[in-house]
Design a protein around this motif. Structure first.
Motif, PDB file in Angstrom:
ATOM      1  N   THR A 145       0.853  -1.200   0.000  1.00 53.13           N
ATOM      2  CA  THR A 145       0.000   0.000   0.000  1.00 53.13           C
ATOM      3  C   THR A 145       0.884   1.243   0.000  1.00 53.13           C
ATOM      4  N   ASP A 146       0.347   2.362  -0.494  1.00 51.67           N
ATOM      5  CA  ASP A 146       1.105   3.622  -0.465  1.00 51.67           C
ATOM      6  C   ASP A 146       1.465   3.992   0.965  1.00 51.67           C
ATOM      7  N   ILE A 147       0.513   3.770   1.870  1.00 56.80           N
ATOM      8  CA  ILE A 147       0.734   4.159   3.272  1.00 56.80           C
ATOM      9  C   ILE A 147       2.000   3.488   3.813  1.00 56.80           C
ATOM     10  N   VAL A 148       2.108   2.192   3.608  1.00 60.07           N
ATOM     11  CA  VAL A 148       3.260   1.465   4.153  1.00 60.07           C
ATOM     12  C   VAL A 148       4.519   1.705   3.317  1.00 60.07           C
ATOM     13  N   ALA A 149       4.361   1.696   2.003  1.00 67.28           N
ATOM     14  CA  ALA A 149       5.546   1.797   1.154  1.00 67.28           C
ATOM     15  C   ALA A 149       6.154   3.192   1.144  1.00 67.28           C
ATOM     16  N   LYS A 150       5.311   4.231   1.290  1.00 67.56           N
ATOM     17  CA  LYS A 150       5.849   5.582   1.094  1.00 67.56           C
ATOM     18  C   LYS A 150       5.627   6.551   2.247  1.00 67.56           C
ATOM     19  N   GLU A 151       4.680   6.248   3.137  1.00 68.37           N
ATOM     20  CA  GLU A 151       4.225   7.327   4.013  1.00 68.37           C
ATOM     21  C   GLU A 151       4.476   7.140   5.506  1.00 68.37           C
TER      22      GLU A 151
END
Ligand code: HAM
Length: 424
Positions: free
Chosen positions: A58-64
């Motif tokens: 997910t964007d949350i885990v991968a980037k944020e």
């Protein structure tokens, strides 16, 4: 640097905090009516919880995520959302042993390293609810309805409820393969994010905001039309329950949501006002999250609402509360009356439940009166040399301008009675 809060964070100042308190009062009252108890979990958790719970791709885990190693060499992460921490607490404290379903709510800060803009912050706040231990579609409807009642209780009427089913591992795995097959020839035309998503998380392609990606998926098969019998039946029953409540919604088969734990029901509440960050809140079912993080296979459902976004929407709708008045009574001194004598009266008034204050800067009587006026106090007590000698003080009603002498022995009880009447 020293005089600026970190990018993407905001101070909530006196005068603004009233909006937050109002929000909290309203949601706490609704939660009481709906049978939800408050839960408070730490603001940081083991990083692994989010990797597994929210999903590594997910964007949350991968980037944020705000991830750091503490002095004991543990990898910890400031929570980017509230569901995985609450699920962790449910397991840790074996709350599945309590009467089910278990309904909880939380209000608190979340942290995501994203590009800040209006309605999007790096520290933001969510009000969220989670329910564990029930699969019945009427629960889905109750949870969705609660989110809508929150907006209405806050005076927001203009929003759209979008509803979808994202299926279960059974039908979604089959759909994922089907989608990959349908998109494989277009691979090179997608944005870099989507090109990556095709392998890792193809469903997310459907809600990519890039127009070119949207065009490439206009005629692909949709999950909603590929649900297994159980998921299709569940979705139909949720829709029926929403209809029975008279709650309008739009079925959006492209609604995927940015967290991997969802199964079956997914929903989002969208505001037309916050055009850039239009999602006021969202949620859905997560029937396998607990099993994913090492617990029994207890189903769950919930939502999160972004408090900053709701307050922005309230401001846009002209629904801003006035700054609250902190002081009902100001005790001023004249002549040689000591500050300590005024403090005595102020403390006695506070003891009677009256919000009272005094001067702390050695101001002249005139300046004290000006200050009291600015603070919009309702009553003014003046302690003067002459009056004090006679065991009296002056009491002025700032609204009517009327003024009279009051015996010091009666002062606190009399002022307390007047203030109570004025605030009624
Ligand atoms: P979410 O959709 O990631 O879901 O976030 C819920 C809400 O939080 C959004 O609709 C938005 O209002 C607000 N929000 C998200 N990111 C930001 C940001 N950077 N700045 C300001 N507001 C933001 C979840 O977090 C799930 N845990 C919801 C849930 C609970 N699902 C089941 N239970």
């Amino acid at each position: 640097m020293l005089t600026k809060a970190p990018r993407g964070t905001k101070d909530i100042l006196p005068g603004e905090v009233e909006q937050w308190q109002f929000f909290e009062e309203k949601v706490r009252e609704l939660c009481r009516l709906f049978g939800y108890a408050e839960i408070r979990t730490p603001v940081f958790e083991h990083t692994e919880l989010f990797l597994r719970g929210v999903g590594e791709v997910t964007d949350i885990v991968a980037k944020e995520m705000y991830t750091f190693t503490d002095r004991g060499e543990r990898s910890l992460t400031l929570r980017p959302e509230g569901t995985a921490p609450v699920a962790r607490a449910f397991l840790e404290h074996k709350l599945y042993g309590a009467a089910q379903p278990l309904k909880v709510y939380y209000i608190g800060p979340m942290f995501r390293y994203d590009r800040p803009q209006a309605g999007r912050y790096r520290q933001f706040h969510q009000f969220g609810v989670e329910v564990f231990g029930a699969m019945e579609p009427s629960l889905d409807a109750e949870v969705i309805a609660l989110s809508l009642y929150v907006f209405r209780a806050l005076g927001l009427e203009e929003f759209t409820l979008q509803l979808n089913s994202v299926g279960c591992p059974l039908c979604r795995d089959a759909y994922r393969i089907c989608l990959q097959e349908e998109l494989k020839d277009k691979l090179s035309r997608f944005c870099p994010d989507c090109a990556d998503r095709i392998h890792k998380n193809p469903l997310r392609i459907l809600d990519c905001k890039q127009e070119s990606c949207q065009e490439l998926t206009v005629d692909v098969s949709l999950m909603l039309h590929k649900l297994c019998g159980d998921c299709a039946e569940h979705f139909a029953a949720v829709r029926e329950a929403m209809d029975a409540l008279g709650e309008p919604y739009v079925v959006n088969p492209r609604l995927v949501r940015g967290l991997d734990y969802y199964t079956k029901t997914a929903f989002e509440i969208v505001s037309p006002v916050l055009w850039a960050q239009s999602s006021l809140g969202g949620g859905g079912r997560y029937d396998h999250l607990l099993a994913t993080i090492g617990g029994p296979d207890v189903p769950g459902i919930g939502f999160g609402i972004g408090i900053e976004r709701v307050l922005l929407a309230r401001a846009a709708a002209g629904r801003v509360l006035p700054e609250s008045k902190l002081t009902d009574v100001f005790v001023a001194t004249a002549g040689n009356v000591s500050a300590a004598a005024a403090l005595r009266v102020v403390i006695d008034l506070r003891g009677q439940g009256v919000a009272a204050d005094k001067d702390y800067l050695g101001r002249s009587l005139k300046a004290q009166l000006k200050f009291a006026d600015k603070k919009q106090v309702r009553y003014l007590v003046i302690l003067g040399d002459e009056e004090m000698k006679r065991g009296q003080a002056m009491l002025r009603d700032m609204q009517t301008g009327s003024q009279s002498g009051v015996a010091l022995t009666d002062l606190t009880s009399m002022v307390a009675r007047l203030v109570k009447e004025a605030n009624r």
